[in-house]
Each structure stands twice: as structure tokens, then as C-alpha cells.
Design a protein around this motif. Structure first.
Motif, mmCIF file in Angstrom:
data_model
loop_
_atom_site.group_PDB
_atom_site.id
_atom_site.type_symbol
_atom_site.label_atom_id
_atom_site.label_comp_id
_atom_site.label_asym_id
_atom_site.label_seq_id
_atom_site.Cartn_x
_atom_site.Cartn_y
_atom_site.Cartn_z
ATOM 1 N N GLU A 467 -36.036 24.455 -48.891
ATOM 2 C CA GLU A 467 -34.981 24.368 -47.884
ATOM 3 C C GLU A 467 -33.599 24.502 -48.528
ATOM 4 O O GLU A 467 -32.695 25.123 -47.960
ATOM 5 N N LEU A 468 -33.430 23.930 -49.706
ATOM 6 C CA LEU A 468 -32.152 24.063 -50.428
ATOM 7 C C LEU A 468 -31.908 25.515 -50.820
ATOM 8 O O LEU A 468 -30.774 26.000 -50.770
ATOM 9 N N LYS A 469 -32.995 26.201 -51.203
ATOM 10 C CA LYS A 469 -32.867 27.621 -51.561
ATOM 11 C C LYS A 469 -32.464 28.447 -50.335
ATOM 12 O O LYS A 469 -31.641 29.366 -50.433
ATOM 13 N N ALA A 470 -33.021 28.097 -49.184
ATOM 14 C CA ALA A 470 -32.669 28.801 -47.951
ATOM 15 C C ALA A 470 -31.187 28.578 -47.612
ATOM 16 O O ALA A 470 -30.486 29.508 -47.191
ATOM 17 N N ALA A 471 -30.703 27.350 -47.818
ATOM 18 C CA ALA A 471 -29.293 27.055 -47.570
ATOM 19 C C ALA A 471 -28.413 27.818 -48.550
ATOM 20 O O ALA A 471 -27.337 28.323 -48.177
ATOM 21 N N TYR A 472 -28.858 27.909 -49.792
ATOM 22 C CA TYR A 472 -28.120 28.676 -50.802
ATOM 23 C C TYR A 472 -28.000 30.137 -50.379
ATOM 24 O O TYR A 472 -26.910 30.733 -50.455
ATOM 25 N N GLU A 473 -29.070 30.728 -49.909
ATOM 26 C CA GLU A 473 -29.044 32.131 -49.474
ATOM 27 C C GLU A 473 -28.138 32.301 -48.256
ATOM 28 O O GLU A 473 -27.445 33.321 -48.119
ATOM 29 N N TRP A 474 -28.110 31.293 -47.377
ATOM 30 C CA TRP A 474 -27.221 31.309 -46.208
ATOM 31 C C TRP A 474 -25.768 31.382 -46.676
ATOM 32 O O TRP A 474 -24.963 32.164 -46.172
ATOM 33 N N LEU A 475 -25.421 30.546 -47.649
ATOM 34 C CA LEU A 475 -24.049 30.508 -48.158
ATOM 35 C C LEU A 475 -23.689 31.777 -48.922
ATOM 36 O O LEU A 475 -22.561 32.269 -48.825
ATOM 37 N N VAL A 476 -24.650 32.320 -49.689
ATOM 38 C CA VAL A 476 -24.396 33.568 -50.415
ATOM 39 C C VAL A 476 -24.124 34.699 -49.421
ATOM 40 O O VAL A 476 -23.212 35.516 -49.615
ATOM 41 N N THR A 477 -24.900 34.740 -48.344
ATOM 42 C CA THR A 477 -24.668 35.746 -47.305
ATOM 43 C C THR A 477 -23.259 35.601 -46.726
ATOM 44 O O THR A 477 -22.555 36.585 -46.497
ATOM 45 N N CYS A 478 -22.853 34.361 -46.528
ATOM 46 C CA CYS A 478 -21.522 34.096 -45.972
ATOM 47 C C CYS A 478 -20.427 34.618 -46.897
ATOM 48 O O CYS A 478 -19.529 35.342 -46.455
ATOM 49 N N VAL A 479 -20.490 34.280 -48.195
ATOM 50 C CA VAL A 479 -19.414 34.670 -49.109
ATOM 51 C C VAL A 479 -19.430 36.167 -49.417
ATOM 52 O O VAL A 479 -18.390 36.752 -49.739
ATOM 53 N N GLN A 480 -20.607 36.787 -49.304
ATOM 54 C CA GLN A 480 -20.688 38.215 -49.615
ATOM 55 C C GLN A 480 -20.327 39.104 -48.432
ATOM 56 O O GLN A 480 -19.909 40.247 -48.624
ATOM 57 N N THR A 481 -20.472 38.589 -47.225
ATOM 58 C CA THR A 481 -20.238 39.435 -46.043
ATOM 59 C C THR A 481 -19.002 39.039 -45.231
ATOM 60 O O THR A 481 -18.488 39.849 -44.462
ATOM 61 N N MET A 482 -18.519 37.799 -45.408
ATOM 62 C CA MET A 482 -17.437 37.309 -44.542
ATOM 63 C C MET A 482 -16.075 37.208 -45.241
ATOM 64 O O MET A 482 -15.074 36.907 -44.595
#
Length: 631
Positions: A467-482
Motif C-alpha cells: 500500500e505504501l508503494k502504491a501511495a509512492y507511485e500516486w505521488l510520483v505520478t503527481c510530481v511528474q504530470t502536474m
């Protein structure tokens, strides 16, 4: 061609001057700002200078800065000059070795030097404070003095001192009347560098101080964590003092030289020195006599309370009134994070009251660093909001008395962000391409992962690596796309000016933002949030427990709790103060961000888990690296 080069040179010099001095001019202008904003000028006012002069902490920091700088300059200049002269008479191998030793502190990163000093003082159990700061400043200033004086010493005729001795001078006279005047420019240059280095130093001072002793650099750092325009006023004052010092250094010598030429008889040097000593003695006597109190009128006369709390987290007027009532002195020291506070407590530093967050209180309890409270000494518990009592981090309030509480949510510009987007998307609004490049992420690993975990439907206290890894990927998507801007407390002033569409903030900060800009709102997603509590606790090694109880009771009473909450902006644990603050006529009338949400089953309190914290810390570092690579 030469004319073109001269014009280009003048233009370049003008641009450099503008580059160097425009920020200083900007700071000076905003020191006279009527509003609280650090970036939006709303009118001329001297309110922040008045606040600065009334602030005991700021005036104390000013005194510490310049007294340490002057003493460190004097001592290091004398020591460095003597060392340089001594090295010039040493054997070549000794001189070469010592020069390399002298260069090492100059080339060494300041953080390494700072940690070295800190460990030295801890090892020898030296109580950190004014003396340790002074010793550290002397130590790192001496190499610069030696470096400045040594070239002048080398340029001297090696037979000069011998000639003076042959003509009947004593060794001391040869040193003071022959050698020193010849190397005076190098000594002056070393002294100026030492003074500048001492006034400018932050990193070393930060690690070697304690007991509430702060210089201006530390004070400005703690003030910059919260919105406080007095930072501009105190910085302007420093600029004025330095400017006057430079003018004196450059003008006085020429004036004295002219006066010596026109006057045959000079005034004895002891006259101004005696006058200065008399004035200083009078000031000191006035301060001592003016602050002398009858100890029988004050229950804690002459005692000291050591308070360790986040920066800009208490109303100084409340502290001053407590001192007037009790006769005690409150010595405040600030920390940047709960983790920094933990390190000092774990290293055995003594404080009477700490104000950490819920999860850190949980850790301190489990590791035996806190003492159980004697509730018979606490008269404040009955006036506290039931919503702040009996929480999971200290269910029976065995160890803690609530200080502030709140939530974490989304602050948004109503002209750019629709409530419908917030209600349908929750934290996923930070992934909405409509707001690309127009969002703030708060630079807090706990709160960033809370946002991601809640949006994914997980508990923010999860121990699942998946679940922590999933949250990490969520945040990476945010910083890379937003293209978010990752900030700390500068978000407060920026969102008050609505510089971006939305950001993640603490409810107390949102309270201030909304009060400054009616077009900004605060939203708590139904997915849940972090409901946090900061509380007062007493460490096991506290030296003045009765005074600690007196402070807890005092600051929790209605009027003081109200004033404290109005100044800081966070929700008061005093039930009546909280309600009156929100009610008609209150300081935060009708601002929903001020009242923490209760009753949502998805809201949680952070619990301490060292293994999970390490994982989140490592993953958040990778998120920020991904953000840097995406720029």
C-alpha cells in the motif's frame, strides 16, 4: 572600441549592483507594510517595528548576535595575530603543517564543523548556551584572522624587531609600536572578516546553542517558518547597524587624521572610554534596578521554565503576562520538527515542558522519556474541549495536556477551483490536468503520504509495504504530470495571495489564509484526513515541575487560551475560547477551517511506527528526486 567596453562595463556593474541590492531594498520596503503579507504591500505602517521592539525574543537575539560577534572578533583577532606572528618565527616544517591545519576549518563544510562542536560539548557535558556559542565562534574565526594577517607578517623585514630591541625598546614595545602598526591593515581585515562571519553564521550557531539562547540568524529562521513580517523589520535594523558600522570605520580614521594635523594637543584616550563606561554602567544599573521585584509577591520568583516548542507557536504577550504574575522567567527554544526535538530529548537535554505532536508523544511515552502528570496539580482539565481529551496517543491524558489541534485539508482559490471538483475527486484533484502547474504540495512526508493513501482508500497508518508503494507511485505520478511546487510554510502567504489554484495545508494555516482572502476556501475530503493534536508534556529530567504545572494551567485558561489561539491561528483546546473565536465578533468569525471536523470515520490520528516512518522517509526522498527530474 574602448568606449564601447567602458559602456558595457558600466552597464554590467549597474546590473550587478541591482542584483545585489534590490532584495535588500525590497525587504526594507516591506518592513513598513501595514498588512501581514510578506509579498503584497497594502499600506505604510510602523506596526512591525513596534512589534519588534516589544518582542523580548527579538531584542535578546539582537543582543546575542552583536555581543557574541564583538567578543569573538576581539578574542579571535588577538589570538590570530599572535599566532601569525609566532608562526612567522617557527621552523618551516612547523609553519607548513600549521598553515594546513589553519586551512582545514576554512575548507571544511560548516555542517561538519557544527556537528563536531555539538558532539564535543555533549561528550564533555558542557551545558549549551551563550558560552558554547561564543567559544564556537572564536574557534571558527581564528583561522580567517591568521589567513589575513600572515601575508602582512611575511612582508615585514625580518630584522625590524631586532633593530627596535637594539635601539632600546622592550619586547612588548617592539611588538606593539613597531610590528603591529606595520601589519595593522591585515589585522583590521581579519577583524572585519571575523565580525562578518560571526554575525552571518547560522549552521554552527544552531547546533551549539541551547537554553533559549538564539542569535538573529536562528531567530529569522524560526520566524520564516510562519508568517511574521517582523522578520523584515529586524533584518532592516541589522542592515542599518552594519551600514553605520561601515561608515564609522571608513570616515572616523580620516576625520581623526585631519584633527591630528590641526590640533597639537589631543584629548586623552581615557576620557571617551571613561564616559562610555559610565553610560553603560548607568544603563545596566537602570535595567537591574528597574527589574528588581519583591520576591514575596511572586510564587516562583527567580525561577526559570525551559519551554521547547515549534517556532512562532505562542503569543509572547501571554508568556510575558505569565512572567509578571509568577515572577519566573520563561526560556523558550524552538524546534523545526518533532524528530529534531526527539534527538535533543534522547541526548539528555533538559526541558520543563515540551510541545510535540501526537505520534511523537506516543513514542516518548513508549521509550520512557515522559513523566506521568499529577492531575491534582492540574486545574485546567475541566475547561478543555472533550474532543481533545482521551485520544489514542494518550487515552487517559496520563502524560499530556492539549495545546492546539486541527486537521489537514485543501485550500483552494474559489475563482479557479469548483466545489464540485473537490467533492467528486477529493485528493485526486491534485492529479486533475486542469490544474497542472497550479498546485502546491506540502513538503511533509507524513501529510503527502496521508493524502495519497486516503485517496487510494487505505489507512494513513498502514504498515503494508504494498500500500505504501502504491501511495509512492500516486505521488510520483503527481510530481511528474502536474508540475507542482513543493513548499513548506511559504504556502501560507502565497495562498493568501491566491498565487496558485490549490494546495495542501494545516487547518490553522488555512484559517489565516481564508481570513486574509475571501476568495479562498478550505475543503476536507470525505476520504478522510489527519486529525492532529499538539500537547504539553513534562520530560523525566525536567528540573522545575511545579512551575511547569503552573504554566499549563495558566495558558489553558479562557483569556490566555483565546489570545494564544488568536495570535497563532490554530484551534484552542479551551472549549469556550474555541466557540467564542468562531462566533460572531470572534477573531475568526465564521471561518470553518478553524473548527476541526469531528464525526468522519475516515479521519485518523497518526500513530508512531519507526519501520514505517523509515520507509515513508525514503520513498518521499525519491518522490522529490522525481520532481526535480521532471522540471
Amino acid at each position: 572600441m574602448k568606449k564601447d567596453k567602458r559602456i558595457f562595463g558600466k552597464i554590467l556593474m549597474t546590473l550587478l549592483i541591482i542584483f545585489f541590492y534590490l532584495p535588500i531594498v525590497y525587504m526594507i520596503v516591506f518592513s513598513f507594510n501595514e498588512g501581514k503579507s510578506l509579498t503584497s504591500f497594502t499600506g505604510f505602517s510602523l506596526r512591525w517595528y513596534e512589534h519588534m521592539l516589544k518582542s523580548r525574543d527579538m531584542m535578546s537575539a539582537l543582543y546575542t548576535t552583536f555581543s557574541v560577534a564583538l567578543l569573538a572578533t576581539l578574542i579571535s583577532t588577538v589570538a590570530g595575530t599572535i599566532a601569525a606572528i609566532g608562526l612567522s618565527k617557527s621552523k618551516k616544517i612547523v609553519r607548513d603543517i600549521m598553515e594546513q591545519v589553519d586551512n582545514l576549518p576554512i575548507m571544511n563544510p560548516e555542517i561538519v564543523t557544527a556537528i563536531g562542536f555539538m558532539l564535543l560539548f555533549i561528550t564533555f557535558k558542557v551545558e549549551k548556551g551563550y558560552v558554547t556559542m561564543l567559544l564556537a565562534h572564536i574557534a571558527f574565526c581564528i583561522p580567517y584572522v591568521i589567513l589575513s594577517v600572515m601575508p602582512k607578517v611575511r612582508s615585514l623585514d625580518p630584522n625590524l624587531a631586532d633593530a627596535a630591541l637594539d635601539l632600546g625598546a622592550t619586547p612588548l614595545q617592539a611588538l606593539t609600536k613597531v610590528i603591529v602598526p606595520q601589519i595593522a591593515p591585515g589585522i583590521l581585515s581579519g577583524a572585519l572578516i571575523a565580525f562578518t562571519m560571526s554575525v552571518d553564521d547560522f549552521i554552527i550557531s544552531y547546533f551549539v546553542t541551547g537554553g533559549g539562547v538564539k542569535n538573529l540568524s536562528i531567530m529569522v529562521y524560526t520566524m520564516s517558518k510562519r508568517v511574521n513580517p517582523s522578520i523584515n523589520a529586524v533584518s532592516t535594523l541589522v542592515v542599518v547597524i552594519i551600514t553605520i558600522a561601515l561608515l564609522v570605520i571608513n570616515i572616523i580614521p580620516s576625520v581623526l587624521a585631519k584633527r591630528q594635523q590641526s590640533e597639537k594637543k589631543r584629548r586623552p584616550l581615557w576620557v571617551p572610554a571613561l564616559c562610555t563606561a559610565c553610560v553603560l554602567s548607568g544603563v545596566i544599573a537602570f535595567v537591574i534596578l528597574g527589574t528588581n521585584k519583591d520576591s514575596q509577591q511572586y510564587p516562583f520568583y527567580g525561577q526559570e521554565l525551559y519551554l521547547y516548542l515549534p517556532g512562532e507557536y505562542i503569543n509572547e504577550e501571554v508568556v510575558e503576562s505569565f512572567e509578571e504574575v509568577t515572577g519566573a522567567t520563561v526560556i523558550m527554544e524552538n524546534f523545526d520538527s518533532n524528530e529534531q526535538m526527539y534527538i535533543k530529548v534522547a541526548n539528555g537535554e533538559s526541558f520543563d515542558i515540551l510541545i510535540p505532536s501526537d505520534y511523537m508523544i506516543e513514542r516518548l511515552i513508549s521509550e520512557g522519556y515522559l513523566q506521568e502528570l499529577d492531575h491534582s496539580q492540574l486545574t485546567c482539565m475541566d475547561v478543555l474541549d472533550p474532543a481533545v481529551l482521551h485520544q489514542g496517543y494518550d487515552y487517559d491524558n496520563t502524560y499530556s495536556v492539549p495545546y492546539f489541534w486541527g486537521t489537514v485539508g485543501i485550500v483552494y482559490d474559489k475563482t479557479k477551483v469548483s466545489v464540485e471538483d473537490l467533492e467528486t475527486q477529493g485528493y485526486a484533484v491534485f492529479l486533475n490536468q486542469k490544474y497542472k502547474g497550479d498546485i502546491y504540495l506540502y513538503d511533509s512526508e507524513r501529510d503527502a503520504f496521508m493524502m495519497a493513501l486516503k485517496n487510494l482508500g487505505y489507512s494513513m497508518n498502514t504498515e503494508s509495504e504494498e500500500e505504501l508503494k502504491a501511495a509512492y507511485e500516486w505521488l510520483v505520478t503527481c510530481v511528474q504530470t502536474m508540475e507542482p511546487e513543493i513548499v513548506t510554510d511559504e504556502i501560507i502567504d502565497n495562498m493568501a495571495q491566491a498565487r496558485k489554484a490549490l494546495g495542501l495545508v494545516y487547518s490553522g494555516d488555512a484559517t489565516y489564509i481564508v481570513s486574509e482572502n475571501e476568495n479562498v476556501g478550505f475543503y476536507l475530503p470525505e476520504e478522510g484526513t489527519n486529525r492532529w493534536y499538539d500537547s504539553m508534556v513534562i520530560p523525566q529530567n525536567a528540573e522545575n515541575v511545579p512551575l511547569a504545572y503552573a504554566f499549563m494551567n495558566y495558558i489553558s485558561t479562557y483569556q490566555h487560551a483565546y489570545d494564544n489561539s488568536a495570535y497563532v491561528g490554530y484551534t484552542s483546546p479551551n472549549l469556550q475560547a474555541k466557540e467564542d473565536m468562531y462566533a460572531s465578533g470572534g477573531d475568526y468569525e465564521g471561518i470553518e477551517a478553524y473548527i476541526p471536523r469531528m464525526g468522519n470515520s475516515n479521519d485518523e490520528i497518526f500513530h508512531f511506527n519507526l519501520d514505517t516512518k523509515k520507509i515513508i522517509g525514503n520513498l518521499w526522498s525519491k518522490v522529490k528526486i522525481a520532481a526535480s527530474n521532471a522540471e
